[in-house]
Design a protein around this motif. Structure first.
Motif, PDB file in Angstrom:
ATOM      1  N   PHE A 150      -6.820 -50.059   6.429  1.00 35.33           N
ATOM      2  CA  PHE A 150      -5.500 -50.679   6.466  1.00 35.33           C
ATOM      3  C   PHE A 150      -5.522 -52.033   5.763  1.00 35.33           C
ATOM      4  O   PHE A 150      -4.629 -52.366   4.977  1.00 35.33           O
ATOM      5  N   SER A 151      -6.565 -52.820   6.026  1.00 35.09           N
ATOM      6  CA  SER A 151      -6.689 -54.135   5.417  1.00 35.09           C
ATOM      7  C   SER A 151      -6.832 -54.036   3.897  1.00 35.09           C
ATOM      8  O   SER A 151      -6.196 -54.792   3.151  1.00 35.09           O
ATOM      9  N   SER A 152      -7.655 -53.087   3.427  1.00 31.62           N
ATOM     10  CA  SER A 152      -7.852 -52.914   1.985  1.00 31.62           C
ATOM     11  C   SER A 152      -6.571 -52.449   1.306  1.00 31.62           C
ATOM     12  O   SER A 152      -6.204 -52.946   0.232  1.00 31.62           O
ATOM     13  N   ALA A 153      -5.883 -51.504   1.931  1.00 34.51           N
ATOM     14  CA  ALA A 153      -4.640 -50.987   1.360  1.00 34.51           C
ATOM     15  C   ALA A 153      -3.572 -52.078   1.327  1.00 34.51           C
ATOM     16  O   ALA A 153      -2.788 -52.168   0.377  1.00 34.51           O
ATOM     17  N   ARG A 154      -3.540 -52.919   2.361  1.00 38.64           N
ATOM     18  CA  ARG A 154      -2.548 -53.991   2.404  1.00 38.64           C
ATOM     19  C   ARG A 154      -2.823 -55.026   1.314  1.00 38.64           C
ATOM     20  O   ARG A 154      -1.883 -55.547   0.687  1.00 38.64           O
ATOM     21  N   ALA A 155      -4.090 -55.324   1.067  1.00 38.04           N
ATOM     22  CA  ALA A 155      -4.425 -56.267   0.007  1.00 38.04           C
ATOM     23  C   ALA A 155      -3.965 -55.748  -1.349  1.00 38.04           C
ATOM     24  O   ALA A 155      -3.443 -56.503  -2.176  1.00 38.04           O
ATOM     25  N   GLN A 156      -4.114 -54.433  -1.582  1.00 36.52           N
ATOM     26  CA  GLN A 156      -3.656 -53.850  -2.834  1.00 36.52           C
ATOM     27  C   GLN A 156      -2.127 -53.873  -2.923  1.00 36.52           C
ATOM     28  O   GLN A 156      -1.559 -54.121  -3.988  1.00 36.52           O
ATOM     29  N   PHE A 157      -1.460 -53.623  -1.799  1.00 33.07           N
ATOM     30  CA  PHE A 157      -0.003 -53.693  -1.783  1.00 33.07           C
ATOM     31  C   PHE A 157       0.479 -55.099  -2.122  1.00 33.07           C
ATOM     32  O   PHE A 157       1.434 -55.279  -2.891  1.00 33.07           O
ATOM     33  N   ASP A 158      -0.177 -56.103  -1.552  1.00 34.16           N
ATOM     34  CA  ASP A 158       0.201 -57.493  -1.833  1.00 34.16           C
ATOM     35  C   ASP A 158       0.044 -57.806  -3.319  1.00 34.16           C
ATOM     36  O   ASP A 158       0.864 -58.527  -3.903  1.00 34.16           O
ATOM     37  N   TRP A 159      -1.007 -57.260  -3.945  1.00 32.35           N
ATOM     38  CA  TRP A 159      -1.181 -57.437  -5.384  1.00 32.35           C
ATOM     39  C   TRP A 159      -0.066 -56.735  -6.153  1.00 32.35           C
ATOM     40  O   TRP A 159       0.469 -57.269  -7.123  1.00 32.35           O
ATOM     41  N   ARG A 160       0.290 -55.550  -5.715  1.00 26.78           N
ATOM     42  CA  ARG A 160       1.368 -54.804  -6.386  1.00 26.78           C
ATOM     43  C   ARG A 160       2.668 -55.605  -6.342  1.00 26.78           C
ATOM     44  O   ARG A 160       3.394 -55.697  -7.346  1.00 26.78           O
ATOM     45  N   LEU A 161       2.971 -56.179  -5.185  1.00 24.40           N
ATOM     46  CA  LEU A 161       4.191 -56.971  -5.026  1.00 24.40           C
ATOM     47  C   LEU A 161       4.130 -58.232  -5.883  1.00 24.40           C
ATOM     48  O   LEU A 161       5.103 -58.590  -6.564  1.00 24.40           O
ATOM     49  N   ARG A 162       2.999 -58.902  -5.880  1.00 24.45           N
ATOM     50  CA  ARG A 162       2.822 -60.123  -6.666  1.00 24.45           C
ATOM     51  C   ARG A 162       2.986 -59.847  -8.160  1.00 24.45           C
ATOM     52  O   ARG A 162       3.648 -60.601  -8.875  1.00 24.45           O
ATOM     53  N   LEU A 163       2.386 -58.766  -8.633  1.00 27.31           N
ATOM     54  CA  LEU A 163       2.466 -58.428 -10.055  1.00 27.31           C
ATOM     55  C   LEU A 163       3.880 -58.018 -10.448  1.00 27.31           C
ATOM     56  O   LEU A 163       4.350 -58.343 -11.539  1.00 27.31           O
ATOM     57  N   ALA A 164       4.572 -57.316  -9.556  1.00 27.45           N
ATOM     58  CA  ALA A 164       5.949 -56.921  -9.846  1.00 27.45           C
ATOM     59  C   ALA A 164       6.841 -58.152  -9.988  1.00 27.45           C
ATOM     60  O   ALA A 164       7.701 -58.213 -10.879  1.00 27.45           O
ATOM     61  N   CYS A 165       6.625 -59.135  -9.138  1.00 22.55           N
ATOM     62  CA  CYS A 165       7.422 -60.368  -9.211  1.00 22.55           C
ATOM     63  C   CYS A 165       7.145 -61.129 -10.503  1.00 22.55           C
ATOM     64  O   CYS A 165       8.010 -61.856 -11.001  1.00 22.55           O
TER      65      CYS A 165
END
Length: 313
Positions: free
Chosen positions: A202-217
């Protein structure tokens, strides 16, 4: 267009998302697999998967009938060899809160009479999100969203797949899904021990999601990928950008020091078989010129510094 396959993990706002998919794709174009005995399971699933176990015939008939979306409480492994892994999606929820919510659901709707401890100690309820997604599959998923960031998750998913699934609120249980569950300290500690693997996932997947959101912004492309082997002086992995026309440039770091670069454009039969994109030309490799500590190796996307997952053991 290849279908989207939604692994619907219980108590993760999946019903609300499924209703949104019905609205966008049309209910007649949404195939359901909620178990052989479930009334909502589509006839095609009963015929080809539940009985004959012939995935090729199922995929052929699935396309012939015009389905565009598959959803259900199934393990990803059931369909990941039939459809492209890059078209598989799911939503996750804090593991401890999710299992508490599912227990309440079983008591309220299924007449469950056991204690909470009986429920969460049962093997089928341990690391359940990880088992449904697949310990060795989740890095290949096209998208993993999060219940506590549902609005952002839906926006990112729609952007990635160029669709427009609406955020609906018809599902009465959705408010219960996100409601914090009150647990004792002893219950939390035991749940953390039992579900240690899922908490790490869960922690690893969340870190990747946060990167996805950051890059999209930042209007940058997210990269899916992982390091699969670090041994015998060589590193191997795969990576693919949402901008698939450009092979990803990878920086290799040891103890946070850049020691070289490589491009993810090597052919990988496995990646092609999984439908990860670019016809499988997404592999990368790198040879070390000196002995290194395997645990200190990290690969990042050169232009954004997004870290790739490490899945080697």
């Amino acid at each position: 267009m290849s279908p989207i396959v939604f692994v619907h993990i219980p108590k993760t706002a999946g019903t609300s998302f499924r209703l949104g998919a019905d609205s966008f794709f049309g209910k007649e174009n949404v195939c359901r697999d909620y178990g052989e005995k479930a009334v909502e399971t589509s006839t095609i699933v009963r015929e080809w998967i539940s009985s004959d176990k012939d995935g090729w015939l199922f995929a052929r008939d699935f396309e012939k009938q015009g389905y565009q979306f598959l959803t259900g409480h199934f393990h990803a492994a059931k369909y990941i060899s039939i459809f492209d892994a890059s078209r598989m999606i799911t939503f996750l929820r804090d593991p401890i809160q999710r299992i508490a919510s599912e227990y309440n659901h079983f008591v309220r709707n299924n007449g469950y009479e056991g204690s909470f401890e009986d429920f969460f100690r049962s093997p089928q309820n341990v690391n359940r999100q990880l088992r449904l997604v697949g310990k060795n599959n989740w890095a290949e998923f096209g998208f993993i969203g999060f219940v506590d960031a549902y609005q952002d998750s839906l926006k990112l998913l729609n952007r990635k797949f160029e669709i427009d699934i609406p955020q609906l609120h018809e599902n009465v249980a959705e408010s219960e899904v996100v409601k914090p569950q009150q647990l004792t300290k002893d219950q939390i500690e035991e749940l953390q021990i039992l579900n240690a693997e899922e908490l790490e996932f869960f922690s690893s997947a969340r870190a990747q999601f946060d990167w996805r959101l950051r890059l999209a912004c930042a209007d940058e492309s997210y990269v899916s990928g992982c390091v699969t082997h670090v041994e015998m002086g060589k590193l191997r992995g795969w990576a693919i950008s949402e901008d698939i026309n450009n092979a990803v440039l990878i920086q290799v770091k040891v103890d946070n020091e850049i020691i070289g670069e490589c491009k993810a454009n090597e052919f990988r039969p496995y990646c092609r078989a999984r439908g990860l994109g670019r016809a499988g030309f997404i592999g990368f490799s790198f040879e070390f010129s000196r002995e290194i500590n395997v645990g200190s190796v990290e690969c990042v996307v050169a232009n954004t510094q997004q870290p790739l997952l490490n899945v080697y053991s």
